[in-house]
Design a protein around this motif. Structure first.
Motif, PDB file in Angstrom:
ATOM      1  N   THR A 493      41.061  43.991  44.499  1.00  0.00           N
ATOM      2  CA  THR A 493      41.680  45.258  44.083  1.00  0.00           C
ATOM      3  C   THR A 493      40.969  45.881  42.882  1.00  0.00           C
ATOM      4  O   THR A 493      41.443  46.880  42.343  1.00  0.00           O
ATOM      5  N   HIS A 494      39.861  45.273  42.464  1.00  0.00           N
ATOM      6  CA  HIS A 494      39.077  45.775  41.327  1.00  0.00           C
ATOM      7  C   HIS A 494      39.929  45.868  40.054  1.00  0.00           C
ATOM      8  O   HIS A 494      39.775  46.786  39.248  1.00  0.00           O
ATOM      9  N   ALA A 495      40.810  44.899  39.906  1.00  0.00           N
ATOM     10  CA  ALA A 495      41.687  44.889  38.733  1.00  0.00           C
ATOM     11  C   ALA A 495      41.022  44.245  37.519  1.00  0.00           C
ATOM     12  O   ALA A 495      41.488  44.417  36.397  1.00  0.00           O
ATOM     13  N   MET A 496      39.930  43.498  37.735  1.00  0.00           N
ATOM     14  CA  MET A 496      39.314  42.726  36.652  1.00  0.00           C
ATOM     15  C   MET A 496      38.093  43.435  36.069  1.00  0.00           C
ATOM     16  O   MET A 496      37.332  44.100  36.778  1.00  0.00           O
ATOM     17  N   SER A 497      37.920  43.271  34.763  1.00  0.00           N
ATOM     18  CA  SER A 497      36.720  43.754  34.084  1.00  0.00           C
ATOM     19  C   SER A 497      36.326  42.723  33.025  1.00  0.00           C
ATOM     20  O   SER A 497      37.139  41.886  32.618  1.00  0.00           O
ATOM     21  N   TRP A 498      35.070  42.785  32.596  1.00  0.00           N
ATOM     22  CA  TRP A 498      34.575  41.861  31.562  1.00  0.00           C
ATOM     23  C   TRP A 498      33.697  42.640  30.604  1.00  0.00           C
ATOM     24  O   TRP A 498      32.681  43.215  30.995  1.00  0.00           O
ATOM     25  N   LYS A 499      34.125  42.708  29.376  1.00  0.00           N
ATOM     26  CA  LYS A 499      33.401  43.469  28.370  1.00  0.00           C
ATOM     27  C   LYS A 499      33.641  42.834  27.009  1.00  0.00           C
ATOM     28  O   LYS A 499      34.767  42.426  26.698  1.00  0.00           O
ATOM     29  N   ASP A 500      32.577  42.750  26.215  1.00  0.00           N
ATOM     30  CA  ASP A 500      32.676  42.152  24.878  1.00  0.00           C
ATOM     31  C   ASP A 500      33.278  40.751  24.941  1.00  0.00           C
ATOM     32  O   ASP A 500      34.124  40.372  24.120  1.00  0.00           O
ATOM     33  N   ASN A 501      32.834  39.987  25.954  1.00  0.00           N
ATOM     34  CA  ASN A 501      33.298  38.605  26.145  1.00  0.00           C
ATOM     35  C   ASN A 501      34.819  38.514  26.322  1.00  0.00           C
ATOM     36  O   ASN A 501      35.446  37.533  25.920  1.00  0.00           O
ATOM     37  N   MET A 502      35.383  39.533  26.927  1.00  0.00           N
ATOM     38  CA  MET A 502      36.826  39.560  27.163  1.00  0.00           C
ATOM     39  C   MET A 502      37.094  39.927  28.621  1.00  0.00           C
ATOM     40  O   MET A 502      36.651  40.974  29.103  1.00  0.00           O
ATOM     41  N   ILE A 503      37.773  39.017  29.336  1.00  0.00           N
ATOM     42  CA  ILE A 503      38.241  39.350  30.685  1.00  0.00           C
ATOM     43  C   ILE A 503      39.545  40.120  30.554  1.00  0.00           C
ATOM     44  O   ILE A 503      40.460  39.705  29.837  1.00  0.00           O
ATOM     45  N   ARG A 504      39.593  41.246  31.229  1.00  0.00           N
ATOM     46  CA  ARG A 504      40.820  42.038  31.243  1.00  0.00           C
ATOM     47  C   ARG A 504      41.255  42.262  32.690  1.00  0.00           C
ATOM     48  O   ARG A 504      40.426  42.513  33.566  1.00  0.00           O
ATOM     49  N   ILE A 505      42.553  42.162  32.909  1.00  0.00           N
ATOM     50  CA  ILE A 505      43.124  42.393  34.240  1.00  0.00           C
ATOM     51  C   ILE A 505      44.113  43.547  34.150  1.00  0.00           C
ATOM     52  O   ILE A 505      45.078  43.484  33.375  1.00  0.00           O
ATOM     53  N   ARG A 506      43.844  44.594  34.904  1.00  0.00           N
ATOM     54  CA  ARG A 506      44.823  45.680  34.993  1.00  0.00           C
ATOM     55  C   ARG A 506      46.006  45.170  35.807  1.00  0.00           C
ATOM     56  O   ARG A 506      45.925  44.988  37.021  1.00  0.00           O
ATOM     57  N   SER A 507      47.101  44.936  35.129  1.00  0.00           N
ATOM     58  CA  SER A 507      48.236  44.275  35.782  1.00  0.00           C
ATOM     59  C   SER A 507      48.808  45.104  36.925  1.00  0.00           C
ATOM     60  O   SER A 507      49.323  44.558  37.904  1.00  0.00           O
ATOM     61  N   ASP A 508      48.725  46.436  36.815  1.00  0.00           N
ATOM     62  CA  ASP A 508      49.309  47.273  37.862  1.00  0.00           C
ATOM     63  C   ASP A 508      48.479  47.265  39.143  1.00  0.00           C
ATOM     64  O   ASP A 508      48.989  47.592  40.217  1.00  0.00           O
ATOM     65  N   LEU A 509      47.206  46.878  39.050  1.00  0.00           N
ATOM     66  CA  LEU A 509      46.367  46.785  40.242  1.00  0.00           C
ATOM     67  C   LEU A 509      46.363  45.386  40.849  1.00  0.00           C
ATOM     68  O   LEU A 509      46.037  45.213  42.021  1.00  0.00           O
ATOM     69  N   CYS A 510      46.708  44.391  40.051  1.00  0.00           N
ATOM     70  CA  CYS A 510      46.611  42.997  40.478  1.00  0.00           C
ATOM     71  C   CYS A 510      47.639  42.671  41.561  1.00  0.00           C
ATOM     72  O   CYS A 510      48.809  43.048  41.452  1.00  0.00           O
ATOM     73  N   ASP A 511      47.203  41.943  42.603  1.00  0.00           N
ATOM     74  CA  ASP A 511      48.099  41.546  43.691  1.00  0.00           C
ATOM     75  C   ASP A 511      48.888  40.276  43.383  1.00  0.00           C
ATOM     76  O   ASP A 511      49.679  39.818  44.212  1.00  0.00           O
ATOM     77  N   GLY A 512      48.667  39.676  42.235  1.00  0.00           N
ATOM     78  CA  GLY A 512      49.479  38.550  41.798  1.00  0.00           C
ATOM     79  C   GLY A 512      49.446  37.367  42.739  1.00  0.00           C
ATOM     80  O   GLY A 512      48.400  36.975  43.259  1.00  0.00           O
ATOM     81  N   SER A 513      50.630  36.796  42.979  1.00  0.00           N
ATOM     82  CA  SER A 513      50.728  35.576  43.786  1.00  0.00           C
ATOM     83  C   SER A 513      50.325  35.800  45.231  1.00  0.00           C
ATOM     84  O   SER A 513      50.087  34.844  45.969  1.00  0.00           O
ATOM     85  N   ASN A 514      50.240  37.050  45.639  1.00  0.00           N
ATOM     86  CA  ASN A 514      49.811  37.364  46.998  1.00  0.00           C
ATOM     87  C   ASN A 514      48.299  37.204  47.177  1.00  0.00           C
ATOM     88  O   ASN A 514      47.794  37.257  48.288  1.00  0.00           O
ATOM     89  N   CYS A 515      47.576  36.996  46.058  1.00  0.00           N
ATOM     90  CA  CYS A 515      46.117  36.925  46.108  1.00  0.00           C
ATOM     91  C   CYS A 515      45.589  35.672  45.400  1.00  0.00           C
ATOM     92  O   CYS A 515      45.192  34.709  46.031  1.00  0.00           O
ATOM     93  N   ARG A 516      45.548  35.725  44.071  1.00  0.00           N
ATOM     94  CA  ARG A 516      45.065  34.626  43.228  1.00  0.00           C
ATOM     95  C   ARG A 516      43.608  34.256  43.501  1.00  0.00           C
ATOM     96  O   ARG A 516      43.188  33.121  43.275  1.00  0.00           O
ATOM     97  N   LYS A 517      42.825  35.204  43.976  1.00  0.00           N
ATOM     98  CA  LYS A 517      41.426  34.907  44.270  1.00  0.00           C
ATOM     99  C   LYS A 517      40.650  34.573  43.002  1.00  0.00           C
ATOM    100  O   LYS A 517      39.717  33.768  43.028  1.00  0.00           O
ATOM    101  N   CYS A 518      41.030  35.185  41.880  1.00  0.00           N
ATOM    102  CA  CYS A 518      40.336  34.901  40.624  1.00  0.00           C
ATOM    103  C   CYS A 518      40.482  33.430  40.237  1.00  0.00           C
ATOM    104  O   CYS A 518      39.553  32.819  39.695  1.00  0.00           O
ATOM    105  N   ARG A 519      41.632  32.848  40.533  1.00  0.00           N
ATOM    106  CA  ARG A 519      41.852  31.432  40.207  1.00  0.00           C
ATOM    107  C   ARG A 519      40.978  30.530  41.063  1.00  0.00           C
ATOM    108  O   ARG A 519      40.567  29.454  40.625  1.00  0.00           O
ATOM    109  N   ARG A 520      40.707  30.966  42.284  1.00  0.00           N
ATOM    110  CA  ARG A 520      39.866  30.157  43.169  1.00  0.00           C
ATOM    111  C   ARG A 520      38.380  30.372  42.891  1.00  0.00           C
ATOM    112  O   ARG A 520      37.554  29.535  43.248  1.00  0.00           O
ATOM    113  N   THR A 521      38.049  31.496  42.267  1.00  0.00           N
ATOM    114  CA  THR A 521      36.645  31.844  42.043  1.00  0.00           C
ATOM    115  C   THR A 521      36.121  31.330  40.704  1.00  0.00           C
ATOM    116  O   THR A 521      35.019  30.780  40.625  1.00  0.00           O
TER     117      THR A 521
END
Length: 550
Positions: A493-521
């Motif tokens: 969902t393109h909710a994640m970004s990485w800038k200045d050594n900080m991962i940020r997740i746009r919570s309103d775009l994140c699919d949450g427990s329906n996805c969790r691909k970031c945890r697997r990646t």
């Protein structure tokens, strides 16, 4: 001007209005197009709060509320009063109240984990009692009551605005949304329930789906071999779109607006028209590539048919389960009330023909967003708040928990077979009878349709309407590994970004427990949801380019 704010904390998005407390006039409206909590439905939101911390969930909700206040033109001094309405989970997270008693339906499960039910009665409290709102020291917050478990103030709003307490007629009222609250009045008793219909009715989890907004397809009509699209304009009213060949996607006649997606109401319309015109034979799409092509590259696939069918089936199973509790058949119902955004923009006749309203009712009404309306009413009147509490106290004993209902389970299994496995309606009815379940009739009557509002929010106010596409809610953690630049690309969902050594997740775009691909990646020693924190609300994070001003 003494200013108040009414807020509907909806599962798919928040809606807020600035109100003149002296005159009761609506001055301005602002809405978010998504809920700030990760996930697409109430179960995802609950899972996030339970798994990763109520404090995180609360922080995201409060940041969004503050964003709405800013969009309404509320200054740093804050409003004099805020009134909220929504289901018990959203209201509890807003207040920072634990929701463990809402997470488990069964009595034995609660006893096992030593969970006690919390009272969720109406109250008026200082904003300072809610973390994140203490910046408004002179503001009061009005909280409406819940009935029981997942049936809350939004269901009460539906019951009151549909007039159920004041009638002896057999009628049903449904909020057509992700959580699908419903209430049946029969024999002088109000029975309530809530079906987890899922987000398809609001355009989510559909391949080209979108929440209702400008430039989304809200309705379709067959014109010979072609499909006419109708698209919402900037005032959320449908305008004529393209006339399209559903096999090729070629527009044979251009309309007034371009489309960027299809809403839940458009999905319902497309299924009904598709079945009527032979484009769909459940669960298949009868085109060479098994896809229905609409304008501007928007497509509808067989997975979408099943996804929407699951939602429609949950609604009908809920209606029939309430009928079983009341000892009536669906054919006894005379009036069906439709509320919520989907219930407002949906073609009620089409929804009726595919079973979203009980067959052979005399009247179907469309009554708009009752939750926001009720928030506005309790903002202006404490008497209205007390009235809601009285109603909640009276009907607490007639709530039907679908999660533990054998009747609902049996009916919903049949619905899944009908929508997803090709079971005929004749066979569906036969199995209902065989299992001694409430029997639905063949539709033989054309009900009267009373559409009482054109929009789910009828009045925007003289200061206008703002749709907020980015709420500025982020979860973040420090990660210095340069591989993050590649890992974040895996987010669907393109909710994640990485800038200045900080991962940020746009919570309103994140699919949450329906996805969790970031945890697997991303390796768990580098990235963990447990270590994410809520970024403070920053107005500069909500650039004008991410908003739509009407």
């Amino acid at each position: 001007m003494r200013t108040g704010v009414a807020i509907d904390l909806g599962t798919s998005g928040f809606r807020a209005q600035k109100i003149d407390l002296d005159t009761g006039e609506i001055r301005r409206t602002a809405v978010t197009i998504r809920n700030p909590l990760p996930g697409a439905n109430i179960m995802d939101h609950m899972d996030f709060a339970m798994t990763y911390g109520l404090d995180k969930a609360h922080g995201l909700v409060i940041n969004t509320v503050r964003r709405l206040l800013e969009a309404l033109g509320i200054g740093p001094e804050g409003p004099e009063r805020i009134a909220v309405c929504g289901n018990p989970i959203q209201l509890s997270v807003f207040q920072g109240i634990p929701i463990d008693d809402l997470a488990y339906a069964g009595k034995k499960k609660k006893e096992k984990y030593h969970i006690t039910d919390r009272k969720r009665e109406s109250k008026i409290i200082p904003a300072s009692e809610i973390a994140g709102l203490e910046i408004y020291p002179d503001c009061q917050v009005v909280i409406p009551p819940a009935i029981k478990h997942e049936i809350g103030a939004d269901a009460l709003a539906l019951i009151v605005n549909a007039g159920l307490p004041d009638t002896d007629e057999i009628m049903i009222a449904t909020d057509f949304g992700t959580n699908a609250e419903m209430a049946l009045k029969a024999g002088g008793v109000i029975y309530t329930g809530s079906a987890a219909a899922g987000p398809a009715l609001e355009g989510q989890e559909i391949s080209c789906g979108a929440l209702a907004g400008p430039h989304t397809i809200s309705d379709v009509v067959l014109e010979g071999p072609y499909i006419r699209c109708y698209i919402l304009n900037s005032e959320m009213k449908p305008e004529t779109g393209d006339l399209v060949d559903p096999v090729t996607g070629i527009s044979v006649e251009k309309g007034n607006l371009r489309a960027r997606g299809i809403t839940g109401t458009g999905v319902i319309s497309l299924i009904e028209q598709g079945i009527a015109g032979g484009l769909i034979t459940l669960p298949k799409i009868n085109t060479p590539d098994h896809v229905i092509h609409l304008q501007d590259g928007i497509t509808f696939i067989e997975k979408d048919v099943k996804e929407a069918g699951n939602a429609i089936g949950a609604l009908r199973a809920g209606h029939m389960t309430l009928c079983a509790a009341a000892g009536i058949s669906p054919g006894d119902i005379k009036v069906s009330h439709m509320s919520g955004a989907a219930g407002t923009y949906m073609d009620a006749a089409k929804a009726y023909r595919i079973g979203m309203n009980p067959y052979n009712v005399d009247l179907i009404t469309q009554i708009g967003n009752t939750s926001l309306k009720t928030a506005r009413e309790i903002l202006l009147s404490e008497d209205r708040l007390r009235e809601l509490q009285d109603i909640a106290s009276k009907i607490v004993g007639t709530h039907v928990m679908f999660a533990t209902s054998d009747v609902f389970k049996k009916i919903y299994i049949l619905e899944l077979s009908y929508w997803g496995e090709g079971m005929s309606f004749k066979m569906f009815r036969k199995f209902l009878k065989k299992k001694s379940l409430p029997e639905t009739e063949e539709p033989t009557k054309t009900p009267v349709i009373d559409r009482r509002v054109e929009r789910d929010i009828p009045v925007f106010g003289d200061e206008g309407y703002q749709m907020i596409r980015r709420t500025g809610t982020y979860l973040a953690m420090k990660v210095e590994d340069p591989r993050c630049a590649e890992w974040i690309k895996e987010c669907p969902t393109h909710a994640m970004s990485w800038k200045d050594n900080m991962i940020r997740i746009r919570s309103d775009l994140c699919d949450g427990s329906n996805c969790r691909k970031c945890r697997r990646t991303i390796p768990p020693d580098i990235f963990s949801w447990d270590r994410l924190t809520v970024m403070d609300f920053r107005p500069e994070e909500t650039e004008a380019s991410d908003q739509e001003q009407e």
